[in-house]
Structures are given as structure tokens and as C-alpha cells.
Design a protein around this motif. Structure first.
Motif, PDB file in Angstrom:
ATOM      1  N   ARG A 160     -60.298 -21.791 -68.642  1.00  0.00           N
ATOM      2  CA  ARG A 160     -61.392 -20.857 -68.340  1.00  0.00           C
ATOM      3  C   ARG A 160     -61.345 -19.635 -69.256  1.00  0.00           C
ATOM      4  N   LEU A 161     -60.151 -19.179 -69.573  1.00  0.00           N
ATOM      5  CA  LEU A 161     -60.045 -18.041 -70.487  1.00  0.00           C
ATOM      6  C   LEU A 161     -60.597 -18.397 -71.863  1.00  0.00           C
ATOM      7  N   THR A 162     -60.241 -19.592 -72.352  1.00  0.00           N
ATOM      8  CA  THR A 162     -60.747 -20.015 -73.663  1.00  0.00           C
ATOM      9  C   THR A 162     -62.252 -20.229 -73.622  1.00  0.00           C
ATOM     10  N   LEU A 163     -62.733 -20.840 -72.542  1.00  0.00           N
ATOM     11  CA  LEU A 163     -64.172 -21.072 -72.402  1.00  0.00           C
ATOM     12  C   LEU A 163     -64.936 -19.753 -72.373  1.00  0.00           C
ATOM     13  N   SER A 164     -64.412 -18.779 -71.653  1.00  0.00           N
ATOM     14  CA  SER A 164     -65.095 -17.482 -71.596  1.00  0.00           C
ATOM     15  C   SER A 164     -65.127 -16.818 -72.973  1.00  0.00           C
ATOM     16  N   SER A 165     -64.047 -16.967 -73.744  1.00  0.00           N
ATOM     17  CA  SER A 165     -64.034 -16.386 -75.092  1.00  0.00           C
ATOM     18  C   SER A 165     -65.091 -17.044 -75.976  1.00  0.00           C
ATOM     19  N   LEU A 166     -65.225 -18.365 -75.865  1.00  0.00           N
ATOM     20  CA  LEU A 166     -66.244 -19.063 -76.652  1.00  0.00           C
ATOM     21  C   LEU A 166     -67.650 -18.635 -76.237  1.00  0.00           C
ATOM     22  N   LEU A 167     -67.860 -18.463 -74.943  1.00  0.00           N
ATOM     23  CA  LEU A 167     -69.174 -18.027 -74.464  1.00  0.00           C
ATOM     24  C   LEU A 167     -69.494 -16.615 -74.949  1.00  0.00           C
ATOM     25  N   LEU A 168     -68.483 -15.759 -74.997  1.00  0.00           N
ATOM     26  CA  LEU A 168     -68.709 -14.404 -75.501  1.00  0.00           C
ATOM     27  C   LEU A 168     -69.074 -14.421 -76.980  1.00  0.00           C
ATOM     28  N   GLU A 169     -68.460 -15.328 -77.738  1.00  0.00           N
ATOM     29  CA  GLU A 169     -68.807 -15.446 -79.152  1.00  0.00           C
ATOM     30  C   GLU A 169     -70.250 -15.914 -79.332  1.00  0.00           C
ATOM     31  N   GLU A 170     -70.759 -16.649 -78.357  1.00  0.00           N
ATOM     32  CA  GLU A 170     -72.145 -17.113 -78.406  1.00  0.00           C
ATOM     33  C   GLU A 170     -73.106 -16.135 -77.730  1.00  0.00           C
ATOM     34  N   ASP A 171     -72.605 -14.936 -77.366  1.00  0.00           N
ATOM     35  CA  ASP A 171     -73.418 -13.914 -76.685  1.00  0.00           C
ATOM     36  C   ASP A 171     -73.963 -14.416 -75.349  1.00  0.00           C
ATOM     37  N   ARG A 172     -73.180 -15.205 -74.675  1.00  0.00           N
ATOM     38  CA  ARG A 172     -73.560 -15.695 -73.343  1.00  0.00           C
ATOM     39  C   ARG A 172     -72.647 -15.020 -72.313  1.00  0.00           C
ATOM     40  N   ASP A 173     -72.819 -13.700 -72.211  1.00  0.00           N
ATOM     41  CA  ASP A 173     -71.923 -12.894 -71.380  1.00  0.00           C
ATOM     42  C   ASP A 173     -72.014 -13.264 -69.904  1.00  0.00           C
ATOM     43  N   ASP A 174     -73.226 -13.487 -69.427  1.00  0.00           N
ATOM     44  CA  ASP A 174     -73.388 -13.796 -68.005  1.00  0.00           C
ATOM     45  C   ASP A 174     -72.695 -15.108 -67.642  1.00  0.00           C
ATOM     46  N   GLU A 175     -72.761 -16.084 -68.534  1.00  0.00           N
ATOM     47  CA  GLU A 175     -72.066 -17.349 -68.275  1.00  0.00           C
ATOM     48  C   GLU A 175     -70.555 -17.144 -68.274  1.00  0.00           C
ATOM     49  N   ALA A 176     -70.070 -16.299 -69.176  1.00  0.00           N
ATOM     50  CA  ALA A 176     -68.631 -16.019 -69.216  1.00  0.00           C
ATOM     51  C   ALA A 176     -68.174 -15.376 -67.913  1.00  0.00           C
ATOM     52  N   ILE A 177     -68.988 -14.465 -67.389  1.00  0.00           N
ATOM     53  CA  ILE A 177     -68.649 -13.832 -66.110  1.00  0.00           C
ATOM     54  C   ILE A 177     -68.660 -14.860 -64.993  1.00  0.00           C
ATOM     55  N   SER A 178     -69.633 -15.769 -65.033  1.00  0.00           N
ATOM     56  CA  SER A 178     -69.719 -16.808 -64.002  1.00  0.00           C
ATOM     57  C   SER A 178     -68.508 -17.736 -64.041  1.00  0.00           C
ATOM     58  N   VAL A 179     -68.027 -18.046 -65.246  1.00  0.00           N
ATOM     59  CA  VAL A 179     -66.870 -18.935 -65.382  1.00  0.00           C
ATOM     60  C   VAL A 179     -65.618 -18.303 -64.782  1.00  0.00           C
ATOM     61  N   LEU A 180     -65.499 -16.978 -64.904  1.00  0.00           N
ATOM     62  CA  LEU A 180     -64.295 -16.286 -64.438  1.00  0.00           C
ATOM     63  C   LEU A 180     -64.420 -15.744 -63.021  1.00  0.00           C
ATOM     64  N   SER A 181     -65.612 -15.765 -62.455  1.00  0.00           N
ATOM     65  CA  SER A 181     -65.811 -15.215 -61.115  1.00  0.00           C
ATOM     66  C   SER A 181     -65.420 -16.233 -60.055  1.00  0.00           C
ATOM     67  N   PRO A 182     -64.956 -15.770 -58.888  1.00  0.00           N
ATOM     68  CA  PRO A 182     -64.584 -16.699 -57.809  1.00  0.00           C
ATOM     69  C   PRO A 182     -65.790 -17.506 -57.354  1.00  0.00           C
ATOM     70  N   PRO A 183     -65.563 -18.712 -56.871  1.00  0.00           N
ATOM     71  CA  PRO A 183     -66.686 -19.513 -56.362  1.00  0.00           C
ATOM     72  C   PRO A 183     -67.282 -18.883 -55.114  1.00  0.00           C
ATOM     73  N   ILE A 184     -68.477 -19.301 -54.813  1.00  0.00           N
ATOM     74  CA  ILE A 184     -69.178 -18.730 -53.661  1.00  0.00           C
ATOM     75  C   ILE A 184     -68.514 -19.143 -52.356  1.00  0.00           C
ATOM     76  N   GLU A 185     -67.864 -20.317 -52.349  1.00  0.00           N
ATOM     77  CA  GLU A 185     -67.241 -20.796 -51.123  1.00  0.00           C
ATOM     78  C   GLU A 185     -66.176 -19.814 -50.654  1.00  0.00           C
ATOM     79  N   SER A 186     -66.037 -19.716 -49.357  1.00  0.00           N
ATOM     80  CA  SER A 186     -65.055 -18.804 -48.782  1.00  0.00           C
ATOM     81  C   SER A 186     -63.656 -19.358 -48.957  1.00  0.00           C
ATOM     82  N   GLU A 187     -62.682 -18.443 -48.998  1.00  0.00           N
ATOM     83  CA  GLU A 187     -61.284 -18.840 -49.120  1.00  0.00           C
ATOM     84  C   GLU A 187     -60.660 -19.143 -47.759  1.00  0.00           C
ATOM     85  N   SER A 188     -61.469 -19.082 -46.712  1.00  0.00           N
ATOM     86  CA  SER A 188     -60.914 -19.267 -45.372  1.00  0.00           C
ATOM     87  C   SER A 188     -60.388 -20.673 -45.144  1.00  0.00           C
ATOM     88  N   ALA A 189     -60.834 -21.610 -45.976  1.00  0.00           N
ATOM     89  CA  ALA A 189     -60.357 -22.982 -45.801  1.00  0.00           C
ATOM     90  C   ALA A 189     -58.884 -23.107 -46.144  1.00  0.00           C
TER      91      ALA A 189
END
Length: 616
Positions: A160-189
């Protein structure tokens, strides 16, 4: 041993032994020797059966590492797309060897043979393909396969770190944030703490990278929300763990040996029933050992009873070995060992301060400075303490920032800005007497420093000890005779002293006080404020005719507004809320002048002054 076996059986070499020996030698990077054994086996079996495919591939891998790529391709030609699924391990070994020597195009050819069955490899095949495309600067294809990999990988932090770096090089900042952000599902499971610690989005590296993206985008709120928890947790854990000392636990045998001092059950002993012959220290140790043995016996009996009640065979665990204490690993290990992290901590504190999260910033500063294994440079520590002092200047309760404030004042004993910060904190804390010792020590060390003398004088003025205040102001005047503030304070202190009952030479003191006020007016260029102070002094001592003259001079001057001085990072809301004319003293002068006219019976003049200058 394997080589000895092959030497003893030169003509009938066991291919499994050759395979094992070649694998061992290749792990040791002894590719020449491994290739020799494989070629020897080929010569032995050339007249009979074919050599196994695994040995052929190993020979090709050896040629790759030795730089013989053409020979390697000849050996690898045995692998075809149609039979690749039957030998996936060999295909991956071939591709991995080509990757190690930088032959990414050739490696991709072999990885692609297995792509149809990529689901069997839980994302690792896609990860290898993505790395090859990234090395070939084909970012679009690399991103595509990294997306496929992170969906399957259990531990996808690095991917994910490498993928986010590649997305930043492509100026796809929002996608990079999405890749590194926690999923929407709750951690209660996930109930257990061990499960929580394995989640990729709880990794310190992930949060650090995400915070850097937010900072680059200018989203300082999100930057602080992501970075502050992991920095705080890391510093807190390192601070706590450095204080933990290994607790010495005595074994059961040692405890039993100590208890023997108290053993009085020997009925055949002539000293039975008497106090044991031992020192008080030994008796104390024996008593503690006896209580500890009784406690252990009670715990063991409780465990046995619980096991019997549950129908479980109970086995006494009399092991005396203490399990080592396990410490939780901080999110960012060795945080303070890199210079770049020092800058990051300072930037975080500045961001917290700019967002007015002063307590959080102070917590980070105090934890950073508290670490014994601190590798912060003197310059970085100075920056942190300066920032801590500025924060203490702003918060309502500056108690937690006093160490920083004192340090800054100690480092800069002649700086008015540093002492302003210190004095404002004293006034807000409302515990002035508590700081007298520090103030006195600073005055003793730096006798020619004016700010601590002024602070002492201000404290005397606040408790109406004007004689002591005048003494301090006059001492400061000797050091800085041309300072307008010192002249003003000395003049007001002397005039306040005139109003006392025990002073004998009141007229002389009054003249001295007025002399300081006139000197202040001269230094200020006969400003409106200086003239108002003179008028107020005359009014205060009852010389109303002179006071009226100076009040009229004040009314004749229109003063423009000046910016109010503030310290760096100080909250400026109270400054911005000022209405126009906050530096103009004409309304105050008019009101005081109207009081003089009113008291003298000139009601019309008093009414006219209010109408001209006070009524809106």
C-alpha cells in the motif's frame, strides 16, 4: 557430508542428493560449485535417463547469477506456458532470479505464465508483477497490479505504501488517501487486541505516509488527527518502558531458606520457644518470605480448587522461572534516532499550536524532552522549549509549560520578549509568590538584567507597596535611563507614594515623580498618551488647573491606531476584535475634564465637553 557422498559415488550419483546440495550451495551464493555438481550429474546421466527439470532450472538460475543469460534462457526453454501450471515453484524461481539481476521484462514473461491461476497465490504473484512494472517505469500497469495485490494480501503495508507513492506520482492524491485510509467496515468484528494490532491501517508506517499526504495537500486538521496519536503513543511507550525496572523475584527455594530463621518447631532444640538468634534485617527478610510463601500457597490452592470444580486434572506448576515482561512495540520504533523525525515532531507541535490544540502540543513537547535516550540536538531542544514557552503564554493554565518558560528565560535573561512571556504566565496563573524564588535567583545571577527588576517592581505595585516599587524602578532606571516605560513606572510609583500618610518630603517626591513623567513625555515626543499621563497625575494629586490644561492638550490631538504587539503564535482574536479608535484617549480625557468642570461648578462647560467628545 553431501559432497563426500557424491565423491564416494562418482558414477552413480543420487540426483536427489545433487538437488539438495545445489539448493544449499545456491542459498550460500556458491553458484559456481552448484553448477559444477549439476553439470557432473548431467554427464553421468547423459547416456541414460533425462535429468530432472528441477536441476535444469537450477542450472539456469546459476547461469543467471553468473551473468550467462543466453545459457540461462536455453535451460529455461523447458518451461512452456502450457506446462507452467504443473511447475509453479520453478517458474517463480526463474522469474525471481531474473528480477535479482534487473531483467524485469524477462521476469514478467514467466510471471505471466501463472496469471490465470493468480488467485492461488493470495496476491503475492500480482505483487511481483506490479514490482516489475514499477521498475520498468510503467506506472499505470504497476498501479493496476498493486490494486489486485492489496485486495488479497494479508500483510499489505509495504504494498500500500508503494501503491500510494505511485498514485502520488500520477497526481491521484485522493486515490492515494483512499488506499491508506481504514476501510469503512467497523473494527468491532475483531475482539482481541492481537487481531487489532495486525490490521494494516493501524500500522505506524501507513499513518505516517497518510499524514504526509494530508500535509502536502494543506489539510492540517487531517494531518494532525492522523499523526498526533501515533507520535504520542510512541513517545509515551518509550517514556514508560525506560522507567520500568526488572523486578527481582526470589525463587521458592530462596524463600524457604530465609524462613528457616523463624522455624521454631524443632522441639528437641534446647532454645525452642525463644526468639531466633538473628539480626533485625534477617528477621525482617524472613517474615516477608514467610508471608510471600503463604500467599503463593493460597493462590496455588485456589487454582487447584477451581480446577477440581471444573472437572479438570490439576497439575501444580512449581516452575520458578519468571516469564519475561513483554513490552508493546511502539508504532514508530526509534522515532528520535533520525533527524528527519525531529523536524516532523516540531512541525506537528507547530501545527497543533496553530490549531489551538495547546495541551496536545505541550504533551508532545514534554514527552520528547523527557526521554533519557533523547538524541535531539541542542538546536531542536531549543526549538521545542521555545514553542512550549509560547504555548504556555497562550493557554489558560500555563502550569505544564513552566519548565519551557523558565528554560527560555534562563537562556535569554536579557530578552524582554522572553520575560513578557514569563510575566504573562505568572499573572494568568495567579500564584505570583510561588515564583519569587526563581525570580530572585535570576536577579542574583544577572544583576544588570532589567526585566526581572521591573517584574519585582510591578509585584510591589500590585500589593500597594509603592516605596519598594519605587526603589526597584529607580534601580532599573540606572540601567536604562532612556526607556519610556521605566520613566513612566518610576513617576507613577513616586506619585502614588506621595498620597501616603507617613511620607515627610511629599513635595520633593511629587516633583521627582513629575520629572520622570515629563522625561517620559520627552522620550515619546509629547505623544497623546504621555500628555494624558501627566494630566492624570496632576488630577490625582489635586492640581486640577494644571490637569485641565493637559487634558485640553490631549483633546487637541487625534491619535491613530497602532497594532498591539503580540508574541509569535499568540492568539490574536482579542486584538482583531478591537474597534477603531482604541488608541485614542480623547474620550477618557474628556470624561476626566468634565469631572473637573462639574466639581468646580461649571456645569455648562462639563456638559459641552461630554457633548463634543463623549456622546456618540
Amino acid at each position: 557430508m553431501l559432497e563426500d557422498n557424491l565423491r564416494n559415488h562418482v558414477n552413480d550419483a543420487n540426483l536427489s542428493v545433487v538437488d539438495l546440495l545445489a539448493s544449499v550451495l545456491m542459498e550460500m551464493s556458491a553458484y559456481v560449485k552448484a553448477l559444477e555438481h549439476i553439470e557432473h550429474a548431467q554427464q553421468v546421466y547423459s547416456t541414460g535417463q533425462e535429468i530432472p527439470l528441477c536441476l535444469t532450472i537450477k542450472a539456469g538460475v546459476c547461469h543467471v547469477h553468473l551473468g550467462h543469460l543466453e545459457k540461462a534462457e536455453a535451460h529455461f526453454s523447458a518451461l512452456k506456458p502450457e506446462n507452467a501450471s504443473s511447475h509453479p515453484d520453478l517458474v517463480i524461481d526463474v522469474a525471481d532470479s531474473l528480477v535479482t539481476v534487473g531483467q524485469y521484462e524477462s521476469a514478467l514473461k514467466y510471471y505471466m505464465m501463472l496469471e490465470e491461476d493468480a488467485n492461488k497465490y493470495n496476491g503475492y504473484l500480482h505483487l511481483k508483477i506490479a514490482r516489475c512494472y514499477a521498475s520498468l517505469s510503467k506506472r499505470a500497469l504497476a498501479i493496476e497490479y498493486y490494486y489486485k495485490a492489496v485486495k488479497k494480501l494479508n500483510d499489505s503495508v509495504d504494498a500500500r505504501l508503494t501503491l500510494s507513492s505511485l498514485l502520488l506520482e500520477e497526481d491521484r492524491d485522493d486515490e492515494a488517501i483512499s488506499v491508506l485510509s481504514p476501510p469503512i467496515e467497523s473494527e468491532s468484528a475483531l475482539d482481541t487486541e492481537s487481531d487489532m494490532s495486525k490490521l494494516w491501517w493501524r500500522s505506524g508506517k501507513i499513518k505516517l505516509k497518510l499524514s504526509q499526504i494530508y500535509k502536502a495537500k494543506g489539510s492540517f486538521d487531517a494531518y494532525v488527527d492522523v499523526l498526533f496519536p501515533i507520535i504520542r503513543e510512541t513517545l509515551f511507550l518509550e517514556t514508560v518502558q525506560q522507567k520500568v525496572k526488572a523486578r527481582k523475584r526470589l525463587s521458592r527455594g530462596v524463600l524457604s531458606e530465609r524462613v528457616k530463621v523463624l522455624d521454631d518447631h524443632q522441639t528437641d532444640n534446647v532454645f525452642h520457644g525463644f526468639r531466633p538468634v538473628a539480626s533485625s534485617a534477617e528477621l525482617s527478610k524472613a517474615s516477608r518470605a514467610k508471608r510471600l510463601l503463604q500467599k503463593k500457597a493460597a493462590v496455588r490452592e485456589a487454582k487447584r480448587a477451581a480446577a477440581v470444580a471444573a472437572g479438570i486434572d490439576w497439575k501444580s506448576d512449581d516452575s520458578e522461572d519468571e516469564s519475561p515482561q513483554v513490552f508493546r512495540e511502539p508504532p514508530l520504533p526509534d522515532l528520535l534516532k533520525e533527524e528527519g523525525n525531529h523536524v516532523m515532531i516540531i512541525d506537528l507541535c507547530k501545527s497543533l499550536s496553530s490549531l489551538r490544540r495547546y495541551w496536545d502540543a505541550l504533551e508532545i513537547i514534554n514527552l520528547s524532552l523527557k526521554l533519557e535516550c533523547n538524541t535531539l540536538s541542542v538546536q531542536r531542544k531549543e526549538e521545542l522549549r521555545t514553542l512550549g514557552a509560547q504555548i504556555a503564554y497562550n493557554i489558560s493554565d500555563p502550569a505544564h509549560g513552566w519548565d519551557c518558560v523558565r528554560y527560555i528565560v534562563s537562556r535569554h535573561p536579557y530578552s524582554f520578549s522572553a520575560w513578557n512571556c514569563y510575566y504573562k504566565g505568572i499573572l494568568r496563573n495567579n500564584r505570583i509568590k510561588k515564583h519569587n524564588k526563581f525570580l530572585h535567583s535570576m536577579r542574583v545571577k544577572h544583576k544588570d538584567s532589567v526585566p526581572p527588576i521591573l517584574i519585582s517592581a510591578h509585584q510591589f505595585t500590585m500589593i500597594s507597596q509603592h516605596q519598594a516599587a519605587a526603589r526597584e524602578y529607580l534601580e532599573a532606571h540606572k540601567l536604562m535611563p532612556d526607556n519610556p516605560l521605566i520613566n513612566l513606572c518610576a513617576g507613577t510609583a513616586l506619585i502614588n507614594l506621595v498620597l501616603g500618610l507617613r511620607l515627610q518630603n511629599k513635595h520633593q517626591t511629587l516633583l521627582q515623580g513629575l520629572a520622570f513623567l515629563y522625561n517620559n513625555s520627552r522620550l515619546c515626543g509629547d505623544s497623546q498618551e504621555a500628555l494624558y499621563n501627566i494630566a492624570r497625575a496632576y488630577h490625582h494629586v489635586g492640581l486640577v488647573s494644571l490637569a485641565a490644561t493637559y487634558y485640553e492638550k490631549v483633546l487637541a490631538i487625534r491619535e491613530k491606531d497602532y497594532p498591539i504587539p503580540v508574541l509569535p503564535n499568540e492568539n490574536q482574536d482579542h486584538v482583531d476584535d478591537k474597534k477603531p479608535g482604541y488608541c485614542d484617549l480623547r474620550r477618557e480625557a474628556a470624561y476626566n475634564l468634565h469631572l473637573i468642570y462639574k466639581k468646580s461648578g461649571a456645569l455648562d462647560l462639563a456638559r459641552q465637553v461630554l457633548k463634543d467628545h463623549v456622546v456618540l
